[in-house]
Scaffold this active site. Structure first.
Site, PDB file in Angstrom:
ATOM      1  N   TYR A 174       0.836  -1.208   0.000  1.00 48.09           N
ATOM      2  CA  TYR A 174       0.000   0.000   0.000  1.00 48.09           C
ATOM      3  C   TYR A 174       0.873   1.262   0.000  1.00 48.09           C
ATOM      4  CZ  TYR A 174      -2.390   3.844   2.367  1.00 48.09           C
ATOM      5  OH  TYR A 174      -2.842   5.094   2.713  1.00 48.09           O
ATOM      6  N   SER A 179      -2.215  13.271   8.227  1.00 40.96           N
ATOM      7  CA  SER A 179      -3.269  13.090   7.220  1.00 40.96           C
ATOM      8  C   SER A 179      -4.658  13.084   7.870  1.00 40.96           C
ATOM      9  CB  SER A 179      -3.052  11.756   6.496  1.00 40.96           C
ATOM     10  OG  SER A 179      -4.206  11.387   5.771  1.00 40.96           O
ATOM     11  N   GLN A 223      -3.253  17.935   7.470  1.00 42.82           N
ATOM     12  CA  GLN A 223      -3.679  17.843   6.064  1.00 42.82           C
ATOM     13  C   GLN A 223      -5.182  17.601   5.988  1.00 42.82           C
ATOM     14  OE1 GLN A 223      -4.443  14.467   4.583  1.00 42.82           O
ATOM     15  NE2 GLN A 223      -5.303  15.526   2.809  1.00 42.82           N
ATOM     16  N   ARG A 228      -5.099   1.710  -7.255  1.00 42.50           N
ATOM     17  CA  ARG A 228      -3.845   0.958  -7.124  1.00 42.50           C
ATOM     18  C   ARG A 228      -4.212  -0.517  -7.213  1.00 42.50           C
ATOM     19  NH1 ARG A 228      -3.717   5.004  -3.362  1.00 42.50           N
ATOM     20  NH2 ARG A 228      -4.400   3.557  -1.748  1.00 42.50           N
ATOM     21  N   LYS A 241      -1.732  21.614  -1.553  1.00 39.84           N
ATOM     22  CA  LYS A 241      -0.898  20.471  -1.972  1.00 39.84           C
ATOM     23  C   LYS A 241      -1.530  19.730  -3.152  1.00 39.84           C
ATOM     24  CE  LYS A 241       0.980  16.131  -0.167  1.00 39.84           C
ATOM     25  NZ  LYS A 241       0.111  15.082  -0.730  1.00 39.84           N
TER      26      LYS A 241
END
Ligand SMILES: Cc1cc2nc3c(=O)[nH]c(=O)nc-3n(C[C@H](O)[C@H](O)[C@H](O)COP(=O)(O)O)c2cc1C
Length: 378
Positions: free
Chosen positions: A25, A107, A128, A165, A252
């Site tokens: 991951y 995060s 974030q 992914r 970002k």
């Protein structure tokens, strides 16, 4: 970690210690991973200019990032689910960053909560933010970040939808999670990891758990997250965030000159030139290939930060030479965390610091402010 002399060594140890699903991951990029590979390949293409017979005895790696003094022009990037690479990973990484004198960014999708980390560390950290559809929840997150005295808000803008992914799906790290028996057995075969995660006692999205009505447990929260990325996001939302967050704002995920110009007008203190570590738009250019154009266009108006592919002090030097004021590192510290917890993150930062300092000397500069395109082969 005495034998770890480079980030790749930390990666190798992490690969052995962290369950396959979580190691994959962290490492993976989206789709065919073209952009992920380009991030590294394009950095390696940039040749540093070796200079000799320059007095480099007074080297100093300190500078500022969005006005904060830092010992090295590096911040730890926001990484979702850091606390599953190692139990309480966010706390460990934040502590290591603060000991090293650099910012840690937490995060939105962390395992530890903002409050957990704030209670466990000495100094403010960065938070974030993903702007979710549920604006009431976003507002409460901003208020919680302010209450925890976070010193900057990092607004991530490159995820209106999630890039896929492949390996995560194969490993069952999907929404909803579908961990396979093989992966569960693989987890149990990593006793150090099991011990750290069990004693850490935090296994779900800490910033969401108990704050999202009617959602309990990691599986339903993951489902909620998957349905909450907001495809309507626009610059108007940045104004809304600014009205709630009067402090320093960092945008970002900017990879285009036109977007950088809009970001510079938004009142933000900084942008991060980033393609999310090759995890979003596959086929997008490497972040380093876009950095010089963006820095030339807006560098005099707004602080330009950079991430994507930094694995060494030489990479850091390359990005600074091309116009970055500082860099965020993602996988480089995650490998350190997986390898040896807080000490491993510290090792990752010190490896990069030493490489950076030596490479400053060999390119003939003493101060971060002296680093420019003159240290590159043209
Ligand atoms: C496992 C993983 C999770 C990430 N989660 C987030 C996230 O929650 N929010 C965010 O803004 N960026 C996230 N990113 C992107 C990083 O902040 C950063 O842009 C990227 O890792 C930089 O590339 P590098 O890993 O090559 O240093 C994540 C990256 C990784 C590798």
């Amino acid at each position: 970690m005495k034998n770890a002399t480079c980030i790749d060594d930390l990666r190798e140890v992490a690969r052995r210690k962290v369950p396959r699903a979580f190691f994959d991951y962290a490492e993976a990029g989206s789709y065919a991973e073209e952009t992920l590979r380009a991030n590294r390949a394009d950095l390696e293409q940039i040749k540093l200019r070796q200079r000799v017979m320059v007095d480099v005895s007074s080297r100093d790696t300190s500078t500022t990032l969005v006005g904060e003094p830092v010992s090295l022009p590096v911040a730890l990037a926001p990484v979702a689910m850091t606390g599953l690479e190692r139990g309480n990973g966010e706390i460990l990484a934040c502590r290591a960053a603060q000991v090293a004198g650099i910012p840690f960014t937490m995060s939105t999708l962390s395992i530890c909560s903002i409050e957990d980390v704030a209670a466990a560390v000495e100094k403010p950290f960065w938070f974030q933010l993903y702007v979710m559809k549920d604006r009431g929840f976003v507002r409460s997150l901003i208020e919680r970040a302010a209450a925890a005295r976070c010193s900057a808000l990092v607004l991530t803008v490159d995820l209106p939808v999630m890039g896929q992914r492949h390996i995560d799906i194969k490993n069952g790290l999907s929404v909803p999670p579908a961990l396979k028996i093989g992966n569960l057995l693989n987890m149990l075969a990593k006793p150090g990891w099991v011990a750290s995660v069990l004693t850490g006692r935090r296994w779900t999205f800490g910033n969401l758990d108990g704050y999202v009505k009617g959602m309990e447990g990691a599986a339903s929260l993951a489902q909620w997250v998957g349905s909450q990325f907001d495809q309507t996001l626009s610059w108007t939302d940045v104004e809304w965030v600014r009205s709630l967050w009067p402090g320093k704002l960092i945008i970002k995920g900017v990879l285009d000159v036109e977007d950088a110009r809009l970001a510079a007008k938004s009142g933000a203190a900084a942008i991060v030139v980033s393609n999310h570590g090759g995890r979003q738009l596959d086929g997008a250019p490497s972040s380093i290939s876009m950095l010089p154009r963006i820095a030339d266009a807006v560098g005099s108006e707004i602080e330009v930060l950079f991430d994507g592919g930094i694995r060494s002090g030489q990479d850091l030097l390359r990005a600074l030479a091309l116009g970055a004021k500082g860099c965020l590192i993602g996988r480089a510290y995650i490998f350190g965390l997986g390898a040896d917890g807080e000490a491993g993150v510290g090792t990752a930062i010190e490896i990069i610091r030493k490489e950076f300092e030596v490479s400053m000397a060999l390119t003939g500069v003493n101060r971060v402010s002296e680093i420019g395109r003159q240290i590159l082969m043209q």
